[in-house]
Scaffold this motif. Structure first.
Motif, PDB file in Angstrom:
ATOM      1  N   GLU A   3      47.215 -55.677  86.311  1.00 52.02           N
ATOM      2  CA  GLU A   3      47.735 -56.955  86.754  1.00 52.02           C
ATOM      3  C   GLU A   3      47.444 -57.204  88.234  1.00 52.02           C
ATOM      4  OE1 GLU A   3      49.384 -54.744  85.077  1.00 52.02           O
ATOM      5  OE2 GLU A   3      49.897 -55.695  83.160  1.00 52.02           O
ATOM      6  N   ILE A   4      47.484 -56.127  89.025  1.00 51.93           N
ATOM      7  CA  ILE A   4      47.267 -56.309  90.463  1.00 51.93           C
ATOM      8  C   ILE A   4      45.817 -56.068  90.864  1.00 51.93           C
ATOM      9  CG2 ILE A   4      49.636 -55.623  90.951  1.00 51.93           C
ATOM     10  CD1 ILE A   4      48.502 -52.956  91.995  1.00 51.93           C
ATOM     11  N   LEU A   5      44.997 -55.576  89.921  1.00 51.68           N
ATOM     12  CA  LEU A   5      43.605 -55.238  90.251  1.00 51.68           C
ATOM     13  C   LEU A   5      42.839 -56.404  90.867  1.00 51.68           C
ATOM     14  CD1 LEU A   5      41.392 -53.026  90.096  1.00 51.68           C
ATOM     15  CD2 LEU A   5      40.735 -53.996  87.884  1.00 51.68           C
ATOM     16  N   PRO A   6      42.886 -57.607  90.261  1.00 53.43           N
ATOM     17  CA  PRO A   6      42.095 -58.701  90.874  1.00 53.43           C
ATOM     18  C   PRO A   6      42.523 -59.049  92.290  1.00 53.43           C
ATOM     19  CG  PRO A   6      43.526 -59.528  89.122  1.00 53.43           C
ATOM     20  CD  PRO A   6      43.555 -58.041  89.025  1.00 53.43           C
ATOM     21  N   PHE A   7      43.804 -58.852  92.615  1.00 57.68           N
ATOM     22  CA  PHE A   7      44.284 -59.207  93.953  1.00 57.68           C
ATOM     23  C   PHE A   7      43.936 -58.150  94.993  1.00 57.68           C
ATOM     24  CE2 PHE A   7      46.901 -61.420  90.854  1.00 57.68           C
ATOM     25  CZ  PHE A   7      46.756 -62.730  91.285  1.00 57.68           C
ATOM     26  N   LEU A   8      43.562 -56.951  94.537  1.00 62.25           N
ATOM     27  CA  LEU A   8      43.083 -55.928  95.457  1.00 62.25           C
ATOM     28  C   LEU A   8      41.665 -56.231  95.945  1.00 62.25           C
ATOM     29  CD1 LEU A   8      44.339 -52.661  93.685  1.00 62.25           C
ATOM     30  CD2 LEU A   8      45.343 -53.819  95.665  1.00 62.25           C
ATOM     31  N   MET A   9      40.993 -57.177  95.255  1.00 62.95           N
ATOM     32  CA  MET A   9      39.637 -57.530  95.645  1.00 62.95           C
ATOM     33  C   MET A   9      39.609 -58.171  97.041  1.00 62.95           C
ATOM     34  SD  MET A   9      38.322 -59.109  91.985  1.00 62.95           S
ATOM     35  CE  MET A   9      36.655 -59.462  92.526  1.00 62.95           C
ATOM     36  N   PHE A  10      40.672 -58.894  97.404  1.00 57.81           N
ATOM     37  CA  PHE A  10      40.673 -59.614  98.680  1.00 57.81           C
ATOM     38  C   PHE A  10      40.794 -58.688  99.888  1.00 57.81           C
ATOM     39  CE2 PHE A  10      41.819 -62.796  95.530  1.00 57.81           C
ATOM     40  CZ  PHE A  10      40.958 -63.825  95.876  1.00 57.81           C
ATOM     41  N   PRO A  11      41.745 -57.743  99.911  1.00 57.75           N
ATOM     42  CA  PRO A  11      41.747 -56.818 101.053  1.00 57.75           C
ATOM     43  C   PRO A  11      40.484 -55.961 101.122  1.00 57.75           C
ATOM     44  CG  PRO A  11      43.388 -56.178  99.408  1.00 57.75           C
ATOM     45  CD  PRO A  11      42.917 -57.541  99.045  1.00 57.75           C
ATOM     46  N   ALA A  12      39.938 -55.602  99.946  1.00 54.52           N
ATOM     47  CA  ALA A  12      38.685 -54.837  99.948  1.00 54.52           C
ATOM     48  C   ALA A  12      37.550 -55.665 100.548  1.00 54.52           C
ATOM     49  CB  ALA A  12      38.333 -54.402  98.524  1.00 54.52           C
ATOM     50  N   LEU A  13      37.520 -56.967 100.215  1.00 56.23           N
ATOM     51  CA  LEU A  13      36.510 -57.862 100.788  1.00 56.23           C
ATOM     52  C   LEU A  13      36.684 -57.965 102.299  1.00 56.23           C
ATOM     53  CD1 LEU A  13      34.246 -60.003 100.398  1.00 56.23           C
ATOM     54  CD2 LEU A  13      36.067 -61.694 100.068  1.00 56.23           C
ATOM     55  N   GLY A  14      37.932 -58.100 102.759  1.00 50.15           N
ATOM     56  CA  GLY A  14      38.197 -58.177 104.194  1.00 50.15           C
ATOM     57  C   GLY A  14      37.736 -56.948 104.940  1.00 50.15           C
ATOM     58  N   ILE A  15      37.904 -55.768 104.333  1.00 49.29           N
ATOM     59  CA  ILE A  15      37.486 -54.522 104.975  1.00 49.29           C
ATOM     60  C   ILE A  15      35.973 -54.493 105.149  1.00 49.29           C
ATOM     61  CG2 ILE A  15      37.316 -52.020 104.654  1.00 49.29           C
ATOM     62  CD1 ILE A  15      40.082 -52.182 103.280  1.00 49.29           C
ATOM     63  N   LEU A  16      35.232 -54.881 104.108  1.00 49.88           N
ATOM     64  CA  LEU A  16      33.767 -54.877 104.201  1.00 49.88           C
ATOM     65  C   LEU A  16      33.276 -55.852 105.263  1.00 49.88           C
ATOM     66  CD1 LEU A  16      32.435 -54.586 100.518  1.00 49.88           C
ATOM     67  CD2 LEU A  16      32.820 -52.799 102.207  1.00 49.88           C
ATOM     68  N   ILE A  17      33.854 -57.043 105.281  1.00 48.46           N
ATOM     69  CA  ILE A  17      33.444 -58.036 106.281  1.00 48.46           C
ATOM     70  C   ILE A  17      33.772 -57.548 107.684  1.00 48.46           C
ATOM     71  CG2 ILE A  17      33.854 -60.388 107.129  1.00 48.46           C
ATOM     72  CD1 ILE A  17      34.309 -61.209 104.213  1.00 48.46           C
ATOM     73  N   PHE A  18      34.961 -56.943 107.845  1.00 50.06           N
ATOM     74  CA  PHE A  18      35.359 -56.401 109.145  1.00 50.06           C
ATOM     75  C   PHE A  18      34.392 -55.306 109.605  1.00 50.06           C
ATOM     76  CE2 PHE A  18      37.806 -53.440 111.809  1.00 50.06           C
ATOM     77  CZ  PHE A  18      38.253 -54.301 112.797  1.00 50.06           C
ATOM     78  N   CYS A  19      33.823 -54.577 108.648  1.00 48.70           N
ATOM     79  CA  CYS A  19      32.860 -53.517 108.981  1.00 48.70           C
ATOM     80  C   CYS A  19      31.478 -54.067 109.315  1.00 48.70           C
ATOM     81  CB  CYS A  19      32.763 -52.525 107.827  1.00 48.70           C
ATOM     82  SG  CYS A  19      34.252 -51.525 107.591  1.00 48.70           S
ATOM     83  N   GLY A  20      31.306 -55.372 109.235  1.00 47.96           N
ATOM     84  CA  GLY A  20      30.039 -55.981 109.630  1.00 47.96           C
ATOM     85  C   GLY A  20      29.058 -56.220 108.514  1.00 47.96           C
ATOM     86  N   ILE A  21      29.461 -56.018 107.265  1.00 47.73           N
ATOM     87  CA  ILE A  21      28.573 -56.269 106.132  1.00 47.73           C
ATOM     88  C   ILE A  21      28.535 -57.769 105.868  1.00 47.73           C
ATOM     89  CG2 ILE A  21      28.172 -55.821 103.671  1.00 47.73           C
ATOM     90  CD1 ILE A  21      29.600 -53.160 104.056  1.00 47.73           C
ATOM     91  N   PRO A  22      27.345 -58.366 105.701  1.00 42.40           N
ATOM     92  CA  PRO A  22      27.256 -59.816 105.475  1.00 42.40           C
ATOM     93  C   PRO A  22      28.141 -60.277 104.319  1.00 42.40           C
ATOM     94  CG  PRO A  22      25.074 -58.896 105.844  1.00 42.40           C
ATOM     95  CD  PRO A  22      26.019 -57.732 105.766  1.00 42.40           C
ATOM     96  N   VAL A  23      28.648 -61.506 104.458  1.00 43.53           N
ATOM     97  CA  VAL A  23      29.623 -62.024 103.493  1.00 43.53           C
ATOM     98  C   VAL A  23      29.068 -62.011 102.073  1.00 43.53           C
ATOM     99  CG1 VAL A  23      30.932 -64.059 102.798  1.00 43.53           C
ATOM    100  CG2 VAL A  23      30.797 -63.440 105.205  1.00 43.53           C
ATOM    101  N   GLY A  24      27.832 -62.482 101.898  1.00 41.81           N
ATOM    102  CA  GLY A  24      27.259 -62.539 100.560  1.00 41.81           C
ATOM    103  C   GLY A  24      27.180 -61.174  99.907  1.00 41.81           C
ATOM    104  N   LEU A  25      26.710 -60.182 100.656  1.00 41.01           N
ATOM    105  CA  LEU A  25      26.611 -58.822 100.118  1.00 41.01           C
ATOM    106  C   LEU A  25      27.992 -58.223  99.886  1.00 41.01           C
ATOM    107  CD1 LEU A  25      23.638 -57.392 102.241  1.00 41.01           C
ATOM    108  CD2 LEU A  25      23.598 -58.368  99.933  1.00 41.01           C
ATOM    109  N   SER A  26      28.962 -58.556 100.740  1.00 39.61           N
ATOM    110  CA  SER A  26      30.329 -58.068 100.548  1.00 39.61           C
ATOM    111  C   SER A  26      30.916 -58.615  99.250  1.00 39.61           C
ATOM    112  CB  SER A  26      31.203 -58.472 101.734  1.00 39.61           C
ATOM    113  OG  SER A  26      30.752 -57.885 102.924  1.00 39.61           O
TER     114      SER A  26
END
Length: 439
Positions: A3-26
């Motif tokens: 139930e919470i799995l899809p909502f974990l996608m957003f913090p994971a996306l934020g971490i990748l973007i914060f690490c400098g990975i381009p948005v599309g690839l993230s």
């Protein structure tokens, strides 16, 4: 856990973007990892189907064509001619160079549909002139950043082409819907610059040249510089809005018209065509990568139950339509300071539109408001993509703090226009109702 799995996608996306990975690839990486974890090998099949859908989409083909049109115009010399002609009319006004920059941004945005290109080209032309007349650095930064951002809301906007099918509205309707708010926004920028420079004359010292203006020569030069882009704009927008051509066909017309303008200006040769093609390819690949990543991210989020849970949450808030609209727009605003505009469309719009429609909202009005809020976030510090575009072309003596403070008055103007459209939806619906009375 599921139930919470899809909502974990957003913090994971934020971490990748914060690490400098381009948005599309993230977006693509998060969609792939969570999809395989949730659905196994079936996720790979779904992702392949998404890629096939994107590459065979007739509407998406318009995006690289509009980008190519803007790239050709960028090298046609049209912007420099426009700037000289427009400044001839505005140079006696308070803040005349800044006003001229906003006007040319409006014209060039309508001729290209690309935000970054408009800001870069006009900035290169106008910043040296404003520096020469000792304009305040905050006004220089604010006027160029705000004027350049008009590519988001002035048709033909690439963002509108992407948003329309996601929101379930016709591209022609959305193009017509953003036209009046976009022009109001441009006029509001000009009024704000006039008022600011009248009350604070040191912000924009007058042009010291007091020689008489040769209006006959100015009219002739204005016609020569304005007529070609206006014909191109009319051909592109007119063919879309009146149903003469699809968006993709109109974009092809725009490419051909841009090439003709370059030939007229004697700026067309094989090398410049290759340069324009190369730039268009780089920008188009970046946009299409974000589109593909957004499609994969959204597909996994939806299939994992995220959309149903989000819609149930929104329905369960037990608030009226106005406050729900405020919440959705606020989400778009805050995400817009962190993510790419295209990504935000795929994250928010598919979730919000069905709920808003069920409560009686007009998808067209919501789409126009959503584009305005995305443009506002594009200007708003601390992320402010418009500021970082400007920083790449600005002289080193203009500090980042001056850029941030310079855009704030224009952000306030954005909110005023946003509230005006929300209070008077006819600003968004009038032109589509005139053009398409039977819809």
């Amino acid at each position: 856990m599921t139930e919470i799995l899809p909502f974990l996608m957003f913090p994971a996306l934020g971490i990748l973007i914060f690490c400098g990975i381009p948005v599309g690839l993230s977006l693509l990486a998060i969609g792939l990892v969570f999809g395989v974890f949730r659905f196994g090998g079936a996720a790979i099949v779904q992702i392949s189907a998404s890629l096939d859908s994107l590459t065979t989409s007739y509407a998406v083909a318009a995006v690289p064509l509009f980008v190519l049109m803007g790239a050709i115009l960028e090298r046609s010399g049209m912007a420099a001619q426009l700037f000289d002609s427009i400044y001839g009319w505005t140079r006696r006004l308070p803040g005349g160079v800044a006003i001229g920059a906003v006007i040319i941004c409006t014209v060039f945005a309508a001729a290209s549909g690309i935000t970054g290109a408009t800001e870069t080209i006009v900035g290169i032309l106008a910043v040296p002139a404003m520096k020469r007349y000792k304009y305040d650095h905050r006004l220089i930064a604010g006027s160029i950043c705000a004027g350049g951002s008009l590519g988001t809301i002035i048709p033909p906007s690439v963002l509108a082409i992407i948003l329309a099918p996601v929101a379930g509205v016709q591209v022609g309707d959305l193009m017509a819907g953003i036209a009046i708010p976009g022009l109001i926004l441009s006029l509001s920028y000009i009024v704000m610059i006039l008022g600011l420079c009248r009350f604070k004359p040191n912000f924009a010292p007058r042009d010291p040249d007091e020689s008489p203006i040769n209006y006959k020569a100015l009219v002739i030069s204005s016609i020569r510089s304005l007529l070609p882009p206006l014909v191109l704009i009319s051909a592109v927008l007119g063919s879309i809005m009146f149903g003469i051509a699809t968006t993709t066909e109109a974009a092809a017309v725009g490419c051909g018209g841009a090439a003709i303008l370059a030939i007229i200006n004697r700026q067309f040769n094989v090398q410049k065509l290759l340069d324009a093609g190369g730039r268009a390819m780089v920008v188009s690949v970046a946009i299409l990568t974000i589109l593909f990543g957004g499609m994969v991210f959204s597909a996994v989020f939806v299939a994992s139950g995220g959309m149903m849970a989000s819609q149930s949450f929104l329905r369960g808030l037990d608030i009226d339509l106005v406050w729900l609209m405020v919440i959705v727009l606020a989400m778009g605003f805050f995400l817009g300071m962190m993510l790419d505009q295209i990504s935000i469309i795929f994250i928010i719009v598919p979730v919000a539109v069905p709920v808003l429609k069920a409560l009686g909202a007009d998808p067209l009005v919501f789409s126009v408001l959503f584009m305005l809020i995305l443009q506002t976030s594009y200007l708003t510090p601390p992320m402010a993509p418009a500021v970082f575009y400007f920083r790449a072309i600005s002289p080193p003596e203009i500090k980042l703090t001056e850029m941030y403070s310079g855009v704030i008055p224009f952000v306030l103007v954005q909110f005023i226009v946003l509230f005006a459209v929300a209070a008077f939806p006819a600003l968004a619906t009038y032109l589509p109702s005139v053009l398409y009375p039977l819809r």
